[in-house]
Design a protein around this motif. Structure first.
Motif, PDB file in Angstrom:
ATOM      1  N   GLU A  74     -33.553  -0.349  -9.834  1.00 35.61           N
ATOM      2  CA  GLU A  74     -34.119  -1.389 -10.694  1.00 35.61           C
ATOM      3  C   GLU A  74     -33.482  -2.756 -10.455  1.00 35.61           C
ATOM      4  O   GLU A  74     -34.165  -3.778 -10.414  1.00 35.61           O
ATOM      5  CB  GLU A  74     -34.023  -0.973 -12.164  1.00 35.61           C
ATOM      6  CG  GLU A  74     -35.106   0.060 -12.479  1.00 35.61           C
ATOM      7  CD  GLU A  74     -34.940   0.733 -13.832  1.00 35.61           C
ATOM      8  OE1 GLU A  74     -34.034   0.331 -14.590  1.00 35.61           O
ATOM      9  OE2 GLU A  74     -35.718   1.664 -14.100  1.00 35.61           O
ATOM     10  N   ARG A  75     -32.175  -2.748 -10.296  1.00 34.73           N
ATOM     11  CA  ARG A  75     -31.512  -4.019 -10.029  1.00 34.73           C
ATOM     12  C   ARG A  75     -31.979  -4.587  -8.685  1.00 34.73           C
ATOM     13  O   ARG A  75     -32.219  -5.786  -8.544  1.00 34.73           O
ATOM     14  CB  ARG A  75     -29.988  -3.834 -10.031  1.00 34.73           C
ATOM     15  CG  ARG A  75     -29.203  -5.090  -9.732  1.00 34.73           C
ATOM     16  CD  ARG A  75     -29.135  -6.041 -10.935  1.00 34.73           C
ATOM     17  NE  ARG A  75     -28.547  -7.325 -10.563  1.00 34.73           N
ATOM     18  CZ  ARG A  75     -28.031  -8.190 -11.414  1.00 34.73           C
ATOM     19  NH1 ARG A  75     -28.033  -7.938 -12.721  1.00 34.73           N
ATOM     20  NH2 ARG A  75     -27.531  -9.326 -10.986  1.00 34.73           N
ATOM     21  N   CYS A  76     -32.100  -3.724  -7.718  1.00 38.35           N
ATOM     22  CA  CYS A  76     -32.524  -4.166  -6.381  1.00 38.35           C
ATOM     23  C   CYS A  76     -33.967  -4.681  -6.425  1.00 38.35           C
ATOM     24  O   CYS A  76     -34.288  -5.710  -5.807  1.00 38.35           O
ATOM     25  CB  CYS A  76     -32.381  -3.008  -5.398  1.00 38.35           C
ATOM     26  SG  CYS A  76     -32.708  -3.474  -3.696  1.00 38.35           S
ATOM     27  N   MET A  77     -34.843  -3.991  -7.155  1.00 38.31           N
ATOM     28  CA  MET A  77     -36.224  -4.469  -7.302  1.00 38.31           C
ATOM     29  C   MET A  77     -36.244  -5.849  -7.958  1.00 38.31           C
ATOM     30  O   MET A  77     -36.975  -6.748  -7.534  1.00 38.31           O
ATOM     31  CB  MET A  77     -37.033  -3.485  -8.157  1.00 38.31           C
ATOM     32  CG  MET A  77     -37.369  -2.173  -7.457  1.00 38.31           C
ATOM     33  SD  MET A  77     -38.022  -0.921  -8.614  1.00 38.31           S
ATOM     34  CE  MET A  77     -39.531  -1.727  -9.158  1.00 38.31           C
ATOM     35  N   ALA A  78     -35.439  -5.999  -9.002  1.00 37.79           N
ATOM     36  CA  ALA A  78     -35.416  -7.275  -9.716  1.00 37.79           C
ATOM     37  C   ALA A  78     -34.943  -8.401  -8.802  1.00 37.79           C
ATOM     38  O   ALA A  78     -35.533  -9.480  -8.754  1.00 37.79           O
ATOM     39  CB  ALA A  78     -34.509  -7.163 -10.943  1.00 37.79           C
ATOM     40  N   GLU A  79     -33.873  -8.135  -8.063  1.00 36.43           N
ATOM     41  CA  GLU A  79     -33.285  -9.204  -7.245  1.00 36.43           C
ATOM     42  C   GLU A  79     -34.093  -9.517  -5.990  1.00 36.43           C
ATOM     43  O   GLU A  79     -33.988 -10.615  -5.445  1.00 36.43           O
ATOM     44  CB  GLU A  79     -31.845  -8.838  -6.855  1.00 36.43           C
ATOM     45  CG  GLU A  79     -30.873  -8.907  -8.044  1.00 36.43           C
ATOM     46  CD  GLU A  79     -29.423  -8.613  -7.670  1.00 36.43           C
ATOM     47  OE1 GLU A  79     -28.521  -9.150  -8.335  1.00 36.43           O
ATOM     48  OE2 GLU A  79     -29.197  -7.845  -6.712  1.00 36.43           O
ATOM     49  N   SER A  80     -34.856  -8.536  -5.500  1.00 39.00           N
ATOM     50  CA  SER A  80     -35.540  -8.729  -4.210  1.00 39.00           C
ATOM     51  C   SER A  80     -37.049  -8.893  -4.346  1.00 39.00           C
ATOM     52  O   SER A  80     -37.705  -9.345  -3.402  1.00 39.00           O
ATOM     53  CB  SER A  80     -35.279  -7.518  -3.310  1.00 39.00           C
ATOM     54  OG  SER A  80     -35.933  -6.366  -3.833  1.00 39.00           O
ATOM     55  N   GLN A  97     -58.529  -9.712   2.445  1.00 33.35           N
ATOM     56  CA  GLN A  97     -58.392  -8.703   1.375  1.00 33.35           C
ATOM     57  C   GLN A  97     -56.933  -8.439   1.019  1.00 33.35           C
ATOM     58  O   GLN A  97     -56.641  -7.692   0.090  1.00 33.35           O
ATOM     59  CB  GLN A  97     -59.039  -7.394   1.822  1.00 33.35           C
ATOM     60  CG  GLN A  97     -60.550  -7.477   1.959  1.00 33.35           C
ATOM     61  CD  GLN A  97     -61.097  -6.348   2.825  1.00 33.35           C
ATOM     62  OE1 GLN A  97     -60.603  -5.228   2.771  1.00 33.35           O
ATOM     63  NE2 GLN A  97     -62.091  -6.662   3.640  1.00 33.35           N
ATOM     64  N   SER A  98     -55.987  -8.986   1.797  1.00 36.85           N
ATOM     65  CA  SER A  98     -54.575  -8.659   1.527  1.00 36.85           C
ATOM     66  C   SER A  98     -54.078  -9.423   0.299  1.00 36.85           C
ATOM     67  O   SER A  98     -54.431 -10.583   0.079  1.00 36.85           O
ATOM     68  CB  SER A  98     -53.709  -9.003   2.747  1.00 36.85           C
ATOM     69  OG  SER A  98     -53.577 -10.399   2.868  1.00 36.85           O
ATOM     70  N   GLN A  99     -53.305  -8.734  -0.497  1.00 32.74           N
ATOM     71  CA  GLN A  99     -52.758  -9.320  -1.715  1.00 32.74           C
ATOM     72  C   GLN A  99     -51.542 -10.185  -1.387  1.00 32.74           C
ATOM     73  O   GLN A  99     -50.788  -9.869  -0.456  1.00 32.74           O
ATOM     74  CB  GLN A  99     -52.307  -8.205  -2.680  1.00 32.74           C
ATOM     75  CG  GLN A  99     -53.454  -7.330  -3.166  1.00 32.74           C
ATOM     76  CD  GLN A  99     -54.542  -8.149  -3.857  1.00 32.74           C
ATOM     77  OE1 GLN A  99     -54.266  -8.897  -4.782  1.00 32.74           O
ATOM     78  NE2 GLN A  99     -55.785  -8.031  -3.391  1.00 32.74           N
ATOM     79  N   ALA A 100     -51.362 -11.218  -2.170  1.00 35.61           N
ATOM     80  CA  ALA A 100     -50.111 -11.979  -2.059  1.00 35.61           C
ATOM     81  C   ALA A 100     -48.971 -11.083  -2.536  1.00 35.61           C
ATOM     82  O   ALA A 100     -49.174 -10.178  -3.341  1.00 35.61           O
ATOM     83  CB  ALA A 100     -50.183 -13.237  -2.910  1.00 35.61           C
ATOM     84  N   ALA A 101     -47.773 -11.325  -2.028  1.00 34.88           N
ATOM     85  CA  ALA A 101     -46.643 -10.456  -2.380  1.00 34.88           C
ATOM     86  C   ALA A 101     -45.425 -11.307  -2.702  1.00 34.88           C
ATOM     87  O   ALA A 101     -45.176 -12.335  -2.051  1.00 34.88           O
ATOM     88  CB  ALA A 101     -46.332  -9.513  -1.218  1.00 34.88           C
ATOM     89  N   THR A 102     -44.699 -10.848  -3.723  1.00 32.41           N
ATOM     90  CA  THR A 102     -43.484 -11.547  -4.119  1.00 32.41           C
ATOM     91  C   THR A 102     -42.504 -11.575  -2.966  1.00 32.41           C
ATOM     92  O   THR A 102     -42.250 -10.551  -2.330  1.00 32.41           O
ATOM     93  CB  THR A 102     -42.833 -10.828  -5.318  1.00 32.41           C
ATOM     94  OG1 THR A 102     -43.784 -10.793  -6.380  1.00 32.41           O
ATOM     95  CG2 THR A 102     -41.581 -11.550  -5.777  1.00 32.41           C
ATOM     96  N   MET A 103     -41.943 -12.742  -2.721  1.00 30.05           N
ATOM     97  CA  MET A 103     -40.974 -12.841  -1.624  1.00 30.05           C
ATOM     98  C   MET A 103     -39.556 -12.655  -2.162  1.00 30.05           C
ATOM     99  O   MET A 103     -39.322 -12.597  -3.372  1.00 30.05           O
ATOM    100  CB  MET A 103     -41.173 -14.140  -0.849  1.00 30.05           C
ATOM    101  CG  MET A 103     -42.561 -14.147  -0.163  1.00 30.05           C
ATOM    102  SD  MET A 103     -42.791 -15.411   1.102  1.00 30.05           S
ATOM    103  CE  MET A 103     -41.808 -14.761   2.479  1.00 30.05           C
ATOM    104  N   LEU A 104     -38.602 -12.521  -1.238  1.00 25.87           N
ATOM    105  CA  LEU A 104     -37.253 -12.091  -1.621  1.00 25.87           C
ATOM    106  C   LEU A 104     -36.579 -13.058  -2.581  1.00 25.87           C
ATOM    107  O   LEU A 104     -35.887 -12.644  -3.508  1.00 25.87           O
ATOM    108  CB  LEU A 104     -36.395 -11.916  -0.361  1.00 25.87           C
ATOM    109  CG  LEU A 104     -36.787 -10.742   0.534  1.00 25.87           C
ATOM    110  CD1 LEU A 104     -36.275 -10.954   1.941  1.00 25.87           C
ATOM    111  CD2 LEU A 104     -36.265  -9.433  -0.038  1.00 25.87           C
ATOM    112  N   THR A 105     -36.743 -14.340  -2.309  1.00 23.38           N
ATOM    113  CA  THR A 105     -36.135 -15.350  -3.182  1.00 23.38           C
ATOM    114  C   THR A 105     -37.084 -16.535  -3.270  1.00 23.38           C
ATOM    115  O   THR A 105     -37.913 -16.753  -2.366  1.00 23.38           O
ATOM    116  CB  THR A 105     -34.782 -15.875  -2.632  1.00 23.38           C
ATOM    117  OG1 THR A 105     -35.045 -16.675  -1.458  1.00 23.38           O
ATOM    118  CG2 THR A 105     -33.830 -14.751  -2.257  1.00 23.38           C
ATOM    119  N   PRO A 106     -36.960 -17.314  -4.331  1.00 26.84           N
ATOM    120  CA  PRO A 106     -37.773 -18.536  -4.410  1.00 26.84           C
ATOM    121  C   PRO A 106     -37.540 -19.445  -3.207  1.00 26.84           C
ATOM    122  O   PRO A 106     -38.477 -20.081  -2.715  1.00 26.84           O
ATOM    123  CB  PRO A 106     -37.285 -19.182  -5.719  1.00 26.84           C
ATOM    124  CG  PRO A 106     -36.816 -18.016  -6.560  1.00 26.84           C
ATOM    125  CD  PRO A 106     -36.214 -17.056  -5.574  1.00 26.84           C
TER     126      PRO A 106
END
Lengths: 522, 522
Positions: A86-92, A329-338
């Motif tokens: 969970e911490r890794c998901m949150a941070e990355s 069709q590809s979704q945007a994806a959260t990147m590692l850091t702002p």
């Protein structure tokens, strides 16, 4: 386990007195608690002194001792359980399946190096027995083994918060080699780093090893990183990150009174070369598969296919159509850091504004923290004329270079810098041409792939995750797979030694048979 | 064979248009004819272009092809006959037996690398077969081999005009690895260099290899050497010589747009540590044997014992008496060049004038071109306080450091820079203490010798002729023995390759069994 924000200096945990840093929720940009106290030079000094003083004792533990240590680290990481995920998901910002998979990879790497240690082949034991009757001069008994280089500095990577960070491949291979490790955590995932760091620290305690075998430092700036590479007790550096930081470390290491090796994995656009018969037969399929590889993990793999070089044929329209359709069709994806997201967006904007480049398609738009995949097109002449098109845009962006002739294809590939991977798509009818290109590909990359993509780096014996500069600082090395241990070893010869003074692995009784030892009479 | 003074650029011989240089008769300082035309940058350009264009074809010759090429070089060197021996004796001042022995060593090295090629183990073939049923993702077929780095620059060494020069260990191992070689001849023995260069050139022609595989350049200054290391087509450097030149090459190589590895063997004083029981039992014998090692080849070996660290005991008087007596009987010997002789004399004068050093004895005096052996003495405190005493005096000079305690011995060894060799003289009663010192010795040197001296470097599988900086630029490498080939290789992986595209050595039929290949199911 509670995340405290402390430095781990051997078995001691202490709060760093320098500027604080915080983990950031990748999906929102919000600060995660607690703050991490940045290390001061005195903390670095303590970590280096501990590492240096533990080196001789640690490297003379048996290979089996070290194997059990690595396995204990793996067990301790798994024992953290969901808190780590969970911490890794949150941070990355990486999704659960990817983070769980990466944890599996990290644990698998540690166990791989345990098996490498038990196998013993990494020692490259060589025994040349004495030839007392040889003329004109007798030959003495000479035996060779490999020993660890010394304390190693490891820098966590933003894009693999587990597998290339605190207990990732660099740390696992250095510890296996008998080298103490000082990790400078990547500031993108300090909480993940502390959790894993404590798993390593506990394994040091559990296994009764000298405490200096492992330390973990945080720093919000560059001072500690640069001082770590410059410290005279550090004998090698493992790094995965940007070309700027990697080449800066190379310069520091080369300018030391005693220069040391730097293993920096830095920059690669992983060219994909499409030959005409393959293009004609399955251009659409290649376009679709390219998007899958391109968007994997928001395009944040070192092996992301950032360049596609197509020798044009009838299938080109089908290729670009399929590429465009799938990409849209590809979704945007959260990147590692702002910050990484901002750099990606800047890179895309620059390509959009570049008059020598045409947009093929973009993926679905996302929020401020998400990368939108994108594909562009240019031709060989423009690619050759504009060096900025050779640069990596870290994220899910790719550039298709149209080549009208084999000569153009050769010119484009020849103009490339060193790469981690080169993929080629070729059908049997292309093989004759492909065969002529393979020597060039070999000079440009550490791994060649047929009809696939470089993403998905197997952790195995035959893997090379490396390549000519600037893909890495040292093309003689791999940072993934069992051969990675060789980076942290050096050979030592023992001449005319009494068996009472030889290391156990060099004595007659323990030396392995001719499969792994060389026993020759030259 | 007539010595012409020409450059050898591939198969073309041409007179260099830059300043001439001449060989010099070492015993008299007189010029030997003919003059050698120095290379201009255009000659270097031609040699580099030829080397680069021949690389792909040369490295894809079969290992057996390259083995036969190396054997042909060896045969061609022997076929020169006495002309080579006499020219080499004239240019180096070395006696016939030594030069003939060195020729044997040179030929032996070439044949060793031929056997390394036929053995195939140097390729480190690794095969991870596909696991199509593996979950969650199948594993592709991945195979690894090593290929040559690219064209290599080799610098001839003054002190081994045959074994570490034009066709010496660097050239032999680089050619074995599949790398074209450009040699910059040492100006101390241009005639010897041309003769050997023609033997290599003829072997290239005899074996029908691409002509760029070998070129030989002469230059009286530094321009060509520096430009050679800086040239973008050169991918590695082999060098044996001074610390100043070696570190200059390291800096040039590190500052290139694409940094490259430099294998420089530079500076070593090869400490000899005498433990008390051995000293008490056979101090006289050790003193006598030390002089034999010290004066071998006028003390001009890289492994010459320039420092003796004695943990004092009852045998010390016998040791110094025997050392002095034997040394006084030693004959002066012609040194390699008048310049080297002058440097040696300057070094001895500096030691004589040093108030912290006492002369033990000198050998017989010689003429202006001869070095007179010399031994000096100091104590641990003075050695530690005066860094100039740690520096190499190239020639038959040695410094004995008296240590009163084990603590002093440890302090003295700890203060040393990296070394090629450390010898220890120890009897069984010393082993317990010696065992505590071995980890320190391992960190300081590439080869440890029990009850012997570092001189006499075996060409075998288990030899390490290397060591931590500044003994060499890269402690991970050896420049002597079969492992030397690893310096010029890098690993490449092939993923999901069709057998029709794989190199022969990677195909199922040809891959060796588990003895040299790794075939795993992780």
């Amino acid at each position: 386990m509670t995340i405290t924000g402390e430095l781990l200096i051997g078995l001691e945990n202490r709060r760093g007195g320098n500027s604080q840093l915080w983990g950031v929720e990748a999906t929102s940009g919000e600060r995660l608690q607690p703050g991490f106290g940045g290390a001061e030079l005195g903390d670095l000094e303590d970590a280096c002194a501990l590492a240096a003083s533990s080196f001789d004792a640690y490297r003379e533990t048996t290979p089996d001792d070290r194997a059990r240590f690595l396995e204990r680290i793996a067990d301790n990481i798994l024992a953290i359980g969901d808190e780590l995920i969970e911490r890794c998901m949150a941070e990355s910002g990486l999704p659960r399946a990817r983070v769980e998979g990466e944890r599996g990879r990290t644990v698998g790497q540690l166990r791989l190096f345990a098996s490498v240690l038990r196998d013993g082949g990494y020692l490259d034991i060589r025994i040349d027995k004495a030839l007392p009757e040889r003329t004109p001069a007798p030959r003495p008994d000479i035996r060779l083994r490999h020993i660890g280089l010394g304390p190693v500095a490891v820098f966590g990577a933003s894009n693999f918060p587990l597998a290339f960070s605190v207990a990732g491949g660099d740390t696992a291979s250095a510890l296996a080699a008998g080298c103490p490790v000082i990790v400078k955590a990547h500031s993108a995932h300090p909480g993940t780093s502390e959790l894993v760091g404590r798993a390593v620290q506990n394994a040091v305690r559990d296994c009764g090893l000298p405490e200096g075998v492992f330390s973990l430092l945080f720093d919000s700036g560059r001072q500690i990183s640069q001082a770590l590479v410059a410290d005279h007790r550090i004998k090698a550096v493992g790094f995965t990150g940007s070309r700027g930081a990697g080449t800066a470390f190379m310069q520091i290491a080369a300018s030391r009174p005693e220069p040391i090796p730097v293993y920096a994995e830095m920059s690669s656009i992983n060219p994909v070369v499409v030959f005409p018969k393959a293009l004609a037969a399955r251009g659409g399929e290649i376009g679709r598969d390219l998007v899958a590889a391109l968007t994997l993990g928001a395009g944040q793999f070192c092996t992301n296919p950032g360049l596609v070089i197509v020798l044009e044929d009838s299938g080109y329209a089908a290729f670009t159509a399929s590429l465009a359709d799938t990409l849209k069709q590809s979704q945007a994806a959260t990147m590692l850091t702002p910050g990484i997201c901002k750099s990606y967006r800047d890179g895309i904007e620059a390509l959009e504004a570049n008059p020598f480049v045409k947009m093929i398609a973009k993926g679905a738009p996302g929020n401020n923290f998400q990368g939108q995949a994108a594909a562009f097109e240019t031709d060989a002449a423009n690619f050759l004329a504009h060096k900025e098109l050779h640069e990596e845009v870290f994220g899910a962006a790719t550039l298709v270079v149209r080549c009208a002739t084999v000569g153009e294809l050769r010119a484009v590939v020849s103009a490339l810098e060193g790469q981690l991977t080169i993929s080629m798509h070729a059908d049997e009818g292309d093989y004759e041409e492909a065969r002529r290109f393979i020597p060039l590909f070999e000079r440009k990359a550490g791994r060649l792939i047929l009809n696939g993509f470089g993403t998905g780096v197997e952790v195995c014996h035959a893997m090379v995750h490396g390549g000519p500069f600037p893909a890495t600082s040292d093309s003689r090395a791999t940072s993934v797979g069992s051969l990675a241990i060789a980076r942290f070893l050096r050979p030592v010869s023992y001449q005319s030694f009494s068996s009472k003074l030889l290391a156990a692995e060099l004595t007659e009784e323990n030396s392995c048979d001719s499969q792994c030892g060389r026993d020759s009479e030259l």
